[in-house]
Scaffold this motif. Structure first.
Motif, PDB file in Angstrom:
ATOM      1  N   MET A  17      12.989   8.421  -0.485  1.00  0.00           N
ATOM      2  CA  MET A  17      13.605   9.699  -0.763  1.00  0.00           C
ATOM      3  C   MET A  17      14.453   9.346  -2.127  1.00  0.00           C
ATOM      4  O   MET A  17      14.623  10.006  -2.934  1.00  0.00           O
ATOM      5  N   ASP A  18      14.921   8.012  -2.295  1.00  0.00           N
ATOM      6  CA  ASP A  18      15.754   7.808  -3.432  1.00  0.00           C
ATOM      7  C   ASP A  18      14.708   7.965  -4.589  1.00  0.00           C
ATOM      8  O   ASP A  18      15.133   8.194  -5.960  1.00  0.00           O
ATOM      9  N   ARG A  19      13.525   7.254  -4.414  1.00  0.00           N
ATOM     10  CA  ARG A  19      12.649   7.480  -5.416  1.00  0.00           C
ATOM     11  C   ARG A  19      12.217   9.096  -5.814  1.00  0.00           C
ATOM     12  O   ARG A  19      12.046   9.516  -6.786  1.00  0.00           O
ATOM     13  N   LEU A  20      11.970   9.804  -4.808  1.00  0.00           N
ATOM     14  CA  LEU A  20      11.410  11.224  -4.935  1.00  0.00           C
ATOM     15  C   LEU A  20      12.672  11.706  -5.664  1.00  0.00           C
ATOM     16  O   LEU A  20      12.299  12.620  -6.310  1.00  0.00           O
ATOM     17  N   GLU A  21      13.948  11.641  -5.251  1.00  0.00           N
ATOM     18  CA  GLU A  21      14.995  12.422  -5.634  1.00  0.00           C
ATOM     19  C   GLU A  21      14.982  12.055  -7.261  1.00  0.00           C
ATOM     20  O   GLU A  21      16.000  12.874  -7.895  1.00  0.00           O
ATOM     21  N   SER A  22      14.697  10.927  -7.693  1.00  0.00           N
ATOM     22  CA  SER A  22      14.791  10.816  -9.065  1.00  0.00           C
ATOM     23  C   SER A  22      14.017  11.672  -9.927  1.00  0.00           C
ATOM     24  O   SER A  22      14.101  11.612 -11.265  1.00  0.00           O
ATOM     25  N   PHE A  23      13.156  12.406  -9.570  1.00  0.00           N
ATOM     26  CA  PHE A  23      12.135  13.439 -10.135  1.00  0.00           C
ATOM     27  C   PHE A  23      12.582  14.847  -9.913  1.00  0.00           C
ATOM     28  O   PHE A  23      12.937  15.284  -8.855  1.00  0.00           O
ATOM     29  N   ASP A  24      12.686  15.564 -11.256  1.00  0.00           N
ATOM     30  CA  ASP A  24      13.424  16.986 -11.157  1.00  0.00           C
ATOM     31  C   ASP A  24      12.227  17.993 -10.769  1.00  0.00           C
ATOM     32  O   ASP A  24      12.477  19.111 -10.263  1.00  0.00           O
ATOM     33  N   ASP A  25      10.783  17.313 -10.741  1.00  0.00           N
ATOM     34  CA  ASP A  25       9.720  18.238 -10.129  1.00  0.00           C
ATOM     35  C   ASP A  25       9.239  18.232  -8.890  1.00  0.00           C
ATOM     36  O   ASP A  25       8.248  18.724  -8.632  1.00  0.00           O
ATOM     37  N   ILE A  26      10.117  17.474  -8.015  1.00  0.00           N
ATOM     38  CA  ILE A  26       9.910  17.126  -6.682  1.00  0.00           C
ATOM     39  C   ILE A  26      10.949  17.750  -5.791  1.00  0.00           C
ATOM     40  O   ILE A  26      11.809  17.797  -5.967  1.00  0.00           O
ATOM     41  N   GLU A  27      10.423  18.837  -4.841  1.00  0.00           N
ATOM     42  CA  GLU A  27      11.232  19.362  -4.068  1.00  0.00           C
ATOM     43  C   GLU A  27      10.927  18.755  -2.557  1.00  0.00           C
ATOM     44  O   GLU A  27       9.835  18.644  -1.941  1.00  0.00           O
ATOM     45  N   ILE A  28      12.289  18.438  -2.004  1.00  0.00           N
ATOM     46  CA  ILE A  28      12.095  17.662  -0.634  1.00  0.00           C
ATOM     47  C   ILE A  28      12.499  18.667   0.405  1.00  0.00           C
ATOM     48  O   ILE A  28      13.565  19.351   0.144  1.00  0.00           O
ATOM     49  N   TYR A  29      12.140  18.686   1.664  1.00  0.00           N
ATOM     50  CA  TYR A  29      12.418  19.387   2.704  1.00  0.00           C
ATOM     51  C   TYR A  29      13.141  18.570   3.788  1.00  0.00           C
ATOM     52  O   TYR A  29      12.869  17.600   3.885  1.00  0.00           O
ATOM     53  N   GLY A  30      14.286  19.151   4.193  1.00  0.00           N
ATOM     54  CA  GLY A  30      14.905  18.505   5.330  1.00  0.00           C
ATOM     55  C   GLY A  30      16.136  17.955   4.902  1.00  0.00           C
ATOM     56  O   GLY A  30      16.729  18.068   3.896  1.00  0.00           O
ATOM     57  N   PRO A  31      16.783  17.223   5.861  1.00  0.00           N
ATOM     58  CA  PRO A  31      18.205  16.737   5.666  1.00  0.00           C
ATOM     59  C   PRO A  31      18.016  15.285   4.927  1.00  0.00           C
ATOM     60  O   PRO A  31      17.263  15.242   4.525  1.00  0.00           O
ATOM     61  N   PRO A  32      19.304  14.949   4.647  1.00  0.00           N
ATOM     62  CA  PRO A  32      19.382  13.656   3.816  1.00  0.00           C
ATOM     63  C   PRO A  32      18.880  12.462   4.610  1.00  0.00           C
ATOM     64  O   PRO A  32      18.455  12.536   5.956  1.00  0.00           O
ATOM     65  N   ALA A  33      18.539  11.344   3.773  1.00  0.00           N
ATOM     66  CA  ALA A  33      17.842  10.356   4.250  1.00  0.00           C
ATOM     67  C   ALA A  33      18.371   9.705   5.555  1.00  0.00           C
ATOM     68  O   ALA A  33      17.929   9.123   6.494  1.00  0.00           O
ATOM     69  N   ASP A  34      19.868   9.615   5.420  1.00  0.00           N
ATOM     70  CA  ASP A  34      20.489   9.067   6.669  1.00  0.00           C
ATOM     71  C   ASP A  34      20.760   9.878   7.836  1.00  0.00           C
ATOM     72  O   ASP A  34      21.356   9.573   9.080  1.00  0.00           O
ATOM     73  N   GLU A  35      20.162  11.267   7.705  1.00  0.00           N
ATOM     74  CA  GLU A  35      20.225  11.939   8.828  1.00  0.00           C
ATOM     75  C   GLU A  35      18.908  12.386   9.419  1.00  0.00           C
ATOM     76  O   GLU A  35      18.661  13.495  10.225  1.00  0.00           O
ATOM     77  N   ARG A  36      17.837  11.697   9.272  1.00  0.00           N
ATOM     78  CA  ARG A  36      16.448  11.873   9.554  1.00  0.00           C
ATOM     79  C   ARG A  36      15.583  10.909  10.089  1.00  0.00           C
ATOM     80  O   ARG A  36      16.103   9.672   9.885  1.00  0.00           O
ATOM     81  N   ALA A  37      14.442  10.988  10.789  1.00  0.00           N
ATOM     82  CA  ALA A  37      13.566   9.897  11.139  1.00  0.00           C
ATOM     83  C   ALA A  37      12.713   9.698   9.896  1.00  0.00           C
ATOM     84  O   ALA A  37      12.725  10.238   8.751  1.00  0.00           O
ATOM     85  N   GLY A  38      11.778   8.752   9.994  1.00  0.00           N
ATOM     86  CA  GLY A  38      11.127   8.124   9.092  1.00  0.00           C
ATOM     87  C   GLY A  38       9.890   8.959   8.559  1.00  0.00           C
ATOM     88  O   GLY A  38       8.558   8.422   8.628  1.00  0.00           O
ATOM     89  N   LEU A  39      10.101  10.211   7.913  1.00  0.00           N
ATOM     90  CA  LEU A  39       9.109  10.883   7.345  1.00  0.00           C
ATOM     91  C   LEU A  39       9.869  11.864   6.253  1.00  0.00           C
ATOM     92  O   LEU A  39      10.858  12.038   6.317  1.00  0.00           O
TER      93      LEU A  39
END
Length: 415
Positions: free
Chosen positions: A321-343
């Protein structure tokens, strides 16, 4: 001094137990398997457990007095106890029914309990993030019984709206059915809190543990659930086998929804009485080899350490998620990394999830595109599909880097 549970996984040694991870899928490319939420890979020792059964013990259970049948019956019965132990069910095999998968576990309760107990005016409470196996099953049972289905909302951060839950779980609620971990958002739901809410209103709670049991320690008695289901093929086990936990008194009172040999005590021309749990719910020849192998998978997960697996996956999803969040053209669904399971489910602007997955496949990276059997949730999210990368104990940060490289390739192709 660190304890074993605090030690990192030996990924090299673990990967040696999964030879498929070294498979060449074309042009000298080694598969990068990031589709574990759909099906995990299977270690050699679990495959060997199935082979050993067929080579040395193959016989039907509960039907013979010869040596092979007795040996197979004992191993199959003990497998129930082993899976009950894995999820903290102190009642052993009397609280553990083997099913094909989580879906069958849901249907067993929906037909065996819901079809007989629900009536007009009753309510079944689900969540907006439910898998189709839960949503469709209860939807159809409600249509047959006249009951109503209500849905707990999901907030913008991907969590259940617990204030909404407290509003709609009420005196008419008969069943609360909720995913322990969302297979799309990675959200870990507060099952114990929901169980308390359900029981305050004298209703039952069913938890779908398909995405939970493989990845962290589960104790059904601490959670306070009445029913809990999981699938073997997501937890290093074989396909065609899963488990349904139910409190002993509830399973004993329920009617079976499949009939045939092996689940009866006495049959007369005009009446039949049922065998005890679990046989009452396991009509016909059961998945004997699969059940024995699933017990081996439980041993394997305990030997590796579920706490260690959970921590490893958390590190991977945080890195991804740290890598994905570095891009402005990617939308991530769901809670922050420290509040989710491994997907992590996401979309790349201008690229359909299926096109993205196709390009990933060209780079030997296996992910899942689509609605992940959560079409209503995707309607809430405002998208028809998403791309999902899901991690397990054998995945590495290098594989996350290969995922990112494939996304970069897709970005260039669709620029």
């Amino acid at each position: 001094m660190s304890t074993r549970s605090e030690e990192p996984l030996d990924i090299g040694r673990i990967r040696d137990e999964f030879p498929i991870l070294e498979r060449d899928v074309g042009d000298g490319q080694r598969v990068v398997y990031l589709d574990n939420a759909a099906t995990s890979q299977t270690p050699d020792r679990v495959v060997d457990a199935m082979s050993d059964y067929y080579r040395g013990t193959n016989a039907n259970v509960h039907r013979g007095i010869h040596h092979l049948s007795q040996e197979a019956s004992l191993a199959y019965e003990n497998a129930h106890d082993r899976l009950a132990e894995l999820i903290g069910a102190s009642g052993g095999r009397e609280e553990m029914v083997f099913t094909k998968n989580t879906t069958e576990g849901l249907n067993l309760v929906a037909y065996g309990w819901g079809l007989r107990e629900l009536e007009p005016g009753d309510e079944v409470v689900l969540t907006e993030m439910e898998h189709h196996s839960s949503l469709v099953t209860w939807q159809q049972i409600a249509k047959r019984t006249g009951a109503d289905v209500k849905f707990i909302g999901v907030d913008e951060a991907g969590h259940l709206d617990m204030e909404h839950a407290r509003e709609i779980i009420g005196p008419d609620t008969e069943m609360v059915s909720v995913a322990h971990v969302s297979n799309t958002l990675g959200t870990v739901n507060p099952i114990a809190e929901l169980a308390d809410l359900a029981h305050e209103h004298d209703s039952f709670i069913f938890a779908d543990g398909a995405q939970a049991v493989p990845h962290h320690s589960v104790d059904v008695e601490e959670l306070g659930v009445d029913f809990y289901a999981f699938s073997g093929h997501k937890m290093c086990g074989p396909t065609g086998i899963g488990g349904l936990y139910g409190k002993k008194d509830l399973l004993a009172a329920m009617e079976p929804f499949m009939y045939g040999g092996g689940m009866v005590r006495k049959v007369e021309f005009d009446r039949t009485t049922w065998a005890d749990v679990p046989e009452k719910f396991e009509a016909g020849t059961p998945p004997i080899a699969e059940g024995i192998a699933l017990a081996e998978a439980a041993d394997y997960l305990d030997d590796v350490g579920l706490d260690r697996i959970e921590r490893h996956e958390r590190e991977l999803v945080e890195y991804a998620m740290d890598r994905l969040e570095s891009f402005d053209d990617i939308e991530i669904y769901g809670p922050p990394a420290d509040e989710r399971a491994g997907l992590v489910s996401f979309n790349l602007d201008g690229v359909h999830a299926h096109d993205l997955a196709s390009i990933m496949n060209d780079h030997a990276v296996a992910i899942r595109p689509g609605d992940h059997c959560t079409q209503p949730l995707h309607d809430v999210l405002g998208t028809a599909a998403s791309a999902r990368a899901s991690f397990y104990l054998y995945n590495t940060k290098d594989e996350v880097d290969e995922l990112i490289a494939a996304i970069d390739e897709a970005r260039e192709l669709f620029a």
